[in-house]
Motif scaffolding. Structure first.
Motif, PDB file in Angstrom:
ATOM      1  N   SER A  72       0.836  -1.197   0.000  1.00 34.82           N
ATOM      2  CA  SER A  72       0.000   0.000   0.000  1.00 34.82           C
ATOM      3  C   SER A  72       0.868   1.244   0.000  1.00 34.82           C
ATOM      4  CB  SER A  72      -0.904   0.004   1.236  1.00 34.82           C
ATOM      5  OG  SER A  72      -1.320   1.308   1.560  1.00 34.82           O
ATOM      6  N   VAL A  74       0.143   4.139   1.205  1.00 30.41           N
ATOM      7  CA  VAL A  74       0.032   4.801   2.503  1.00 30.41           C
ATOM      8  C   VAL A  74       0.929   4.106   3.520  1.00 30.41           C
ATOM      9  CG1 VAL A  74      -1.534   5.367   4.401  1.00 30.41           C
ATOM     10  CG2 VAL A  74      -2.285   5.675   2.036  1.00 30.41           C
ATOM     11  N   ALA A  97      -0.060  15.225  -1.775  1.00 28.70           N
ATOM     12  CA  ALA A  97      -1.505  15.083  -1.984  1.00 28.70           C
ATOM     13  C   ALA A  97      -1.966  16.123  -2.990  1.00 28.70           C
ATOM     14  CB  ALA A  97      -2.269  15.237  -0.672  1.00 28.70           C
ATOM     15  N   ASP A 103      -8.100  14.516  -1.804  1.00 31.82           N
ATOM     16  CA  ASP A 103      -7.041  13.503  -1.755  1.00 31.82           C
ATOM     17  C   ASP A 103      -6.244  13.579  -0.458  1.00 31.82           C
ATOM     18  OD1 ASP A 103      -5.318  11.475  -3.030  1.00 31.82           O
ATOM     19  OD2 ASP A 103      -3.834  13.075  -3.134  1.00 31.82           O
ATOM     20  N   HIS A 104      -6.104  14.781   0.101  1.00 25.38           N
ATOM     21  CA  HIS A 104      -5.295  14.963   1.312  1.00 25.38           C
ATOM     22  C   HIS A 104      -5.879  14.214   2.518  1.00 25.38           C
ATOM     23  CE1 HIS A 104      -8.445  18.046   1.743  1.00 25.38           C
ATOM     24  NE2 HIS A 104      -8.282  17.869   3.032  1.00 25.38           N
ATOM     25  N   LYS A 105      -7.158  13.815   2.435  1.00 27.58           N
ATOM     26  CA  LYS A 105      -7.799  13.161   3.583  1.00 27.58           C
ATOM     27  C   LYS A 105      -7.194  11.789   3.871  1.00 27.58           C
ATOM     28  CE  LYS A 105     -12.185  15.594   2.973  1.00 27.58           C
ATOM     29  NZ  LYS A 105     -13.641  15.471   2.666  1.00 27.58           N
ATOM     30  N   ARG A 106      -6.453  11.240   2.902  1.00 29.29           N
ATOM     31  CA  ARG A 106      -5.785   9.954   3.159  1.00 29.29           C
ATOM     32  C   ARG A 106      -4.786  10.072   4.305  1.00 29.29           C
ATOM     33  NH1 ARG A 106      -2.172   8.403  -1.902  1.00 29.29           N
ATOM     34  NH2 ARG A 106      -3.813   9.433  -3.085  1.00 29.29           N
ATOM     35  N   TRP A 107      -4.321  11.309   4.560  1.00 28.43           N
ATOM     36  CA  TRP A 107      -3.310  11.523   5.593  1.00 28.43           C
ATOM     37  C   TRP A 107      -3.925  11.955   6.921  1.00 28.43           C
ATOM     38  CZ3 TRP A 107       0.128   8.886   3.592  1.00 28.43           C
ATOM     39  CH2 TRP A 107       0.583   9.042   2.274  1.00 28.43           C
TER      40      TRP A 107
END
Length: 226
Positions: A72, A74, A97, A103-107
């Protein structure tokens, strides 16, 4: 997978903001998690070669591309920025991101994975505007794969005159040649034919079919099949 000029645009933006940009390429182990073009996987090694080409063409000197063993992206990132990773305390960190689709919400919650002493800039603040194609449409890896799958000019995604180089890196023409040879072998009497899966076959079936066709191609090259 594959990387394209939209990804490069993000890297170029961060390259102007940071001392060093690190691109981490994940390595999915399961075939169903891999991106494919006409049934052929786009490997981490393929992606690195295309990244290296684009970065060299852009003249970027502060970008490092690495292949991670993590499946992954992440997880690959958290391993790199975590306690056992190479970052020094005092480093200021930006996590890549795009502003496209949040998209930045993955972090979200990334700060709890980061090595003590490393300062993280809020990903919602550091996210960059996505690069657009000449026609104003955002770049898409799916569109890039479709263009290559359909034997279309893909310079839009990889750079002027780079379509064939990308195809060579991905081994797409070699795969077509093997399939054609397998078809020829199948027409010599029917004893050995190219393997074709049933309707509704899975990606595991596609991998098996590709392997069988490679074997047939090898037998043909050795003169065992005529």
């Amino acid at each position: 997978k594959p990387p394209h000029l939209g990804h490069l645009g993000m890297v170029m933006t961060y390259s102007s903001m940071a001392d060093e940009v690190v691109v981490l390429i994940s390595s999915p182990k399961k075939l169903k998690s891999q991106r494919t073009i006409n049934g052929k996987s786009v490997t981490a090694q393929n992606s690195k070669q295309i990244w290296d080409m684009m970065i060299s063409d852009a003249g970027l000197t502060n970008v490092l591309v690495q292949i991670s063993n993590e499946p992954s992206p992440v997880r690959a990132t958290f391993q790199y920025v975590g306690e056992d990773g190479p970052l020094d305390p005092g480093t200021t960190l930006i996590l890549g991101a795009s502003r496209k689709g949040g998209d930045h919400k993955r972090w979200a919650g990334a700060d709890k994975y980061i090595k003590p002493g490393v300062k993280l800039i809020d990903p919602a603040v550091s996210a960059v505007v996505p690069e657009l194609r000449g026609d104003g449409v955002p770049f898409s890896a799916t569109d890039a794969r479709n263009a290559l799958s359909n034997n279309e000019d893909a310079d839009l995604f990889f750079g002027d005159g780079k379509t064939q180089i990308a195809r060579d890196i991905l081994g797409l023409d070699e795969m077509q040649e093997m399939s054609a040879v397998a078809g020829m072998a199948g027409g010599t009497g029917g004893a050995v034919t190219g393997y074709s899966g049933p309707l509704g076959s899975t990606k595991d079936d596609e991998e098996e079919r590709e392997f069988v066709n490679e074997v047939i191609y090898y037998l043909y090259k050795q003169g065992i099949l005529k």
